[in-house]
Motif scaffolding. Structure first.
Motif, PDB file in Angstrom:
ATOM      1  N   HIS A 222      33.593  38.957  42.408  1.00 39.37           N
ATOM      2  CA  HIS A 222      34.379  40.170  42.204  1.00 39.37           C
ATOM      3  C   HIS A 222      35.819  40.009  42.686  1.00 39.37           C
ATOM      4  CE1 HIS A 222      30.486  42.682  41.897  1.00 39.37           C
ATOM      5  NE2 HIS A 222      30.888  42.252  40.728  1.00 39.37           N
ATOM      6  N   ARG A 223      36.015  39.259  43.760  1.00 37.92           N
ATOM      7  CA  ARG A 223      37.394  38.985  44.206  1.00 37.92           C
ATOM      8  C   ARG A 223      38.160  38.210  43.146  1.00 37.92           C
ATOM      9  NH1 ARG A 223      36.678  36.214  49.551  1.00 37.92           N
ATOM     10  NH2 ARG A 223      34.575  36.727  49.094  1.00 37.92           N
ATOM     11  N   LEU A 224      37.488  37.210  42.538  1.00 36.24           N
ATOM     12  CA  LEU A 224      38.136  36.416  41.490  1.00 36.24           C
ATOM     13  C   LEU A 224      38.425  37.270  40.254  1.00 36.24           C
ATOM     14  CD1 LEU A 224      36.172  33.054  41.798  1.00 36.24           C
ATOM     15  CD2 LEU A 224      38.579  33.480  42.383  1.00 36.24           C
ATOM     16  N   MET A 225      37.497  38.157  39.913  1.00 29.13           N
ATOM     17  CA  MET A 225      37.732  39.049  38.775  1.00 29.13           C
ATOM     18  C   MET A 225      38.943  39.943  39.033  1.00 29.13           C
ATOM     19  SD  MET A 225      33.807  40.077  37.773  1.00 29.13           S
ATOM     20  CE  MET A 225      34.280  41.433  36.712  1.00 29.13           C
ATOM     21  N   MET A 226      39.029  40.492  40.230  1.00 24.76           N
ATOM     22  CA  MET A 226      40.150  41.372  40.562  1.00 24.76           C
ATOM     23  C   MET A 226      41.462  40.583  40.609  1.00 24.76           C
ATOM     24  SD  MET A 226      38.957  44.347  40.546  1.00 24.76           S
ATOM     25  CE  MET A 226      40.366  45.258  41.129  1.00 24.76           C
ATOM     26  N   LYS A 227      41.394  39.367  41.095  1.00 19.30           N
ATOM     27  CA  LYS A 227      42.596  38.532  41.123  1.00 19.30           C
ATOM     28  C   LYS A 227      43.082  38.274  39.700  1.00 19.30           C
ATOM     29  CE  LYS A 227      44.440  34.153  42.742  1.00 19.30           C
ATOM     30  NZ  LYS A 227      44.180  32.913  43.477  1.00 19.30           N
ATOM     31  N   GLY A 228      42.150  37.937  38.813  1.00 15.47           N
ATOM     32  CA  GLY A 228      42.512  37.699  37.419  1.00 15.47           C
ATOM     33  C   GLY A 228      43.080  38.938  36.757  1.00 15.47           C
ATOM     34  N   LEU A 229      42.449  40.084  37.007  1.00 18.40           N
ATOM     35  CA  LEU A 229      42.924  41.336  36.428  1.00 18.40           C
ATOM     36  C   LEU A 229      44.329  41.655  36.932  1.00 18.40           C
ATOM     37  CD1 LEU A 229      42.521  43.960  34.818  1.00 18.40           C
ATOM     38  CD2 LEU A 229      41.423  44.913  36.863  1.00 18.40           C
ATOM     39  N   CYS A 230      44.542  41.526  38.234  1.00 21.60           N
ATOM     40  CA  CYS A 230      45.857  41.841  38.800  1.00 21.60           C
ATOM     41  C   CYS A 230      46.922  40.853  38.314  1.00 21.60           C
ATOM     42  CB  CYS A 230      45.791  41.887  40.326  1.00 21.60           C
ATOM     43  SG  CYS A 230      44.934  43.371  40.912  1.00 21.60           S
TER      44      CYS A 230
END
Length: 178
Positions: A126-134
């Motif tokens: 989830h951290r990686l997903m949020m990093k990608g989204l941001c």
């Protein structure tokens, strides 16, 4: 009325809302995995965290719904987006339409509640997903960003909490009209 409150929660916001609703109504709140037989219930409130367009546990839960039973269903999604923004609500309803069969979707009441995020407790995925989204959102010119987009970028890496138990009032009203 034979009712139940189910919740699908990964980080706690949906569970917080479900338990608060239980305290206000006396209707038991349980994790969605605990109930397999929905035959005894005529009213179901499902509160689930919204992640990448999916409501935690909702698809698994509706597979167990009886097809011939006329139960009432309210689905409350819990996420970071502001439900006061009409585009957010439309997008959430589109997600729900993909998770629910057309027959269930049309007879379901939809509510969106604001949740919370704490990057220190997110899973690596989830951290990686949020990093990608941001990263993707930062490519947008600042003047083209919605207030929700800017708030998401501003909160990146931090803990923010939008939980507001007063927003349970419409669900309580829906239950009382049962």
């Amino acid at each position: 009325m034979n009712a139940i409150i189910l919740y699908g929660s990964r980080y706690g916001a949906s569970q917080t809302y479900a338990q608060a609703l239980e305290a206000r109504t006396g209707i038991p709140a349980v994790a969605y995995q605990e109930i397999q037989d929905f035959g005894p219930f005529d009213t179901i409130v499902y509160i689930g965290g919204l992640y990448a367009g999916k409501t935690t546990g909702l698809a698994k839960t509706v597979r167990h719904f009886p097809t011939d039973h006329p139960f009432r269903l309210l689905v409350a999604t819990v996420g970071l987006s502001d439900p006061a923004v009409e585009d957010n609500l439309l997008r959430i309803r589109e997600f729900l339409a993909q998770e629910l069969s057309p027959g269930i979707f049309v007879r379901t009441t939809h509510v969106h509640l604001r949740g919370a995020i704490d990057y220190s407790v997110l899973t690596t995925r989830h951290r990686l997903m949020m990093k990608g989204l941001c990263t993707l959102l930062r490519r947008q010119p600042a003047e083209d960003r919605s207030p929700d987009t800017q708030a998401l970028l501003d909160s990146y890496g931090k803990a923010v909490d939008f939980i507001d138990l007063d927003t349970l009032a419409p669900i309580q009203t829906w239950l009382e009209k049962g």
